[in-house]
Enzyme design. Structure first.
Site, short mmCIF file in Angstrom:
data_model
loop_
_atom_site.label_atom_id
_atom_site.label_comp_id
_atom_site.label_asym_id
_atom_site.label_seq_id
_atom_site.Cartn_x
_atom_site.Cartn_y
_atom_site.Cartn_z
N GLY A 24 -47.32 7.61 -1.39
CA GLY A 24 -47.09 6.91 -0.14
C GLY A 24 -45.63 7.01 0.26
O GLY A 24 -44.92 7.92 -0.15
N CYS A 25 -45.18 6.07 1.07
CA CYS A 25 -43.79 6.06 1.53
C CYS A 25 -42.86 6.08 0.32
O CYS A 25 -42.98 5.26 -0.58
CB CYS A 25 -43.53 4.81 2.37
SG CYS A 25 -41.81 4.64 2.88
N PHE A 26 -41.92 7.00 0.33
CA PHE A 26 -41.11 7.19 -0.88
C PHE A 26 -40.11 6.09 -1.17
O PHE A 26 -39.61 5.98 -2.27
CB PHE A 26 -40.43 8.56 -0.91
CG PHE A 26 -39.71 9.04 0.32
CD1 PHE A 26 -39.08 8.20 1.23
CD2 PHE A 26 -39.66 10.41 0.57
CE1 PHE A 26 -38.40 8.69 2.34
CE2 PHE A 26 -38.98 10.92 1.67
CZ PHE A 26 -38.35 10.05 2.56
N TRP A 27 -39.82 5.19 -0.23
CA TRP A 27 -38.80 4.16 -0.45
C TRP A 27 -39.20 3.20 -1.57
O TRP A 27 -38.44 2.95 -2.50
CB TRP A 27 -38.54 3.36 0.82
CG TRP A 27 -37.97 4.15 1.95
CD1 TRP A 27 -37.17 5.26 1.89
CD2 TRP A 27 -38.15 3.88 3.35
NE1 TRP A 27 -36.84 5.69 3.16
CE2 TRP A 27 -37.44 4.85 4.07
CE3 TRP A 27 -38.86 2.90 4.04
CZ2 TRP A 27 -37.40 4.87 5.46
CZ3 TRP A 27 -38.82 2.93 5.42
CH2 TRP A 27 -38.09 3.91 6.12
N ASP A 103 -49.44 3.25 6.25
CA ASP A 103 -48.87 4.60 6.38
C ASP A 103 -49.99 5.64 6.26
O ASP A 103 -50.66 5.72 5.23
CB ASP A 103 -47.81 4.85 5.31
CG ASP A 103 -46.61 3.95 5.47
OD1 ASP A 103 -46.24 3.63 6.62
OD2 ASP A 103 -46.03 3.56 4.44
#
Length: 183
Positions: A24-27, A103
């Site tokens: 998913g979102c890398f943050w 996302d």
């Protein structure tokens, strides 16, 4: 090796190894791995795609086939690859195709990108074990790591720097504070 925003090297610190994960979102994924004892460095970036030197905007367009990934550098004497796999499975839903939460897109797919036959074997065994704990089929891809393109600097340690809402989150080893996905 050229990265999205400048030179990058695949040289790990002596004795360290690399691992790559898409979840998913890398943050939030990056912050999760930052907190693990034995992880010596994390970088977010793009891999598994078809375009050289992709930008965040290009990856988000869905036309590059890149995945948002976290490249983890770790000391195998302090942290096993199997530990990293456990963290990976616990961080996201590996049964949703090209999506994590709100996302949506191929860049958010679940993936383990290995650097060695040993990592591949461990990843496949881990997935088989994890499949027995969930009711739906796991859609995680397990593939050789392709060229890594480091994401733009503002993405690096994004949540630790404060994220969208300027509310810093701890990347300290062992921290168990809840991770707020966008800051």
């Amino acid at each position: 090796m050229e990265a999205a925003n400048g030179p990058d090297t695949d040289l790990s610190a002596p004795g360290n190894q690399f691992a790559q994960f898409g979840a998913g979102c890398f943050w939030g994924v990056e912050l999760t791995f930052q907190r693990i004892h034995g992880v010596t460095k994390t970088e977010v970036g793009y891999s598994q795609g078809t375009v050289n030197n992709p930008t965040y905007e290009a990856v988000c367009s869905g036309n590059t086939n890149h995945s948002e990934i976290v490249r983890v550098q770790y000391d195998p004497n302090q942290c096993s690859y199997e530990t990293l796999l456990d963290v990976f499975w616990g961080r996201h839903d590996p049964t949703t195709l090209n999506r994590q939460g709100n996302d949506v897109g191929t860049q958010y797919r679940s993936g383990i990108y290995y650097y060695s036959p040993e990592q591949e074997r461990a990843a496949r065994e881990s997935m088989e074990t994890h499949q027995n704990t969930v009711s739906q089929n796991i859609v995680t891809e397990i593939l050789p790591a392709k060229k890594f393109y480091r994401a733009e600097e503002y993405h690096q340690q994004y949540l630790e720097k404060g994220g969208r809402f300027h509310s810093k989150q701890s990347g300290a080893k062992g921290c168990t504070d809840p991770i707020r996905c966008y800051g």
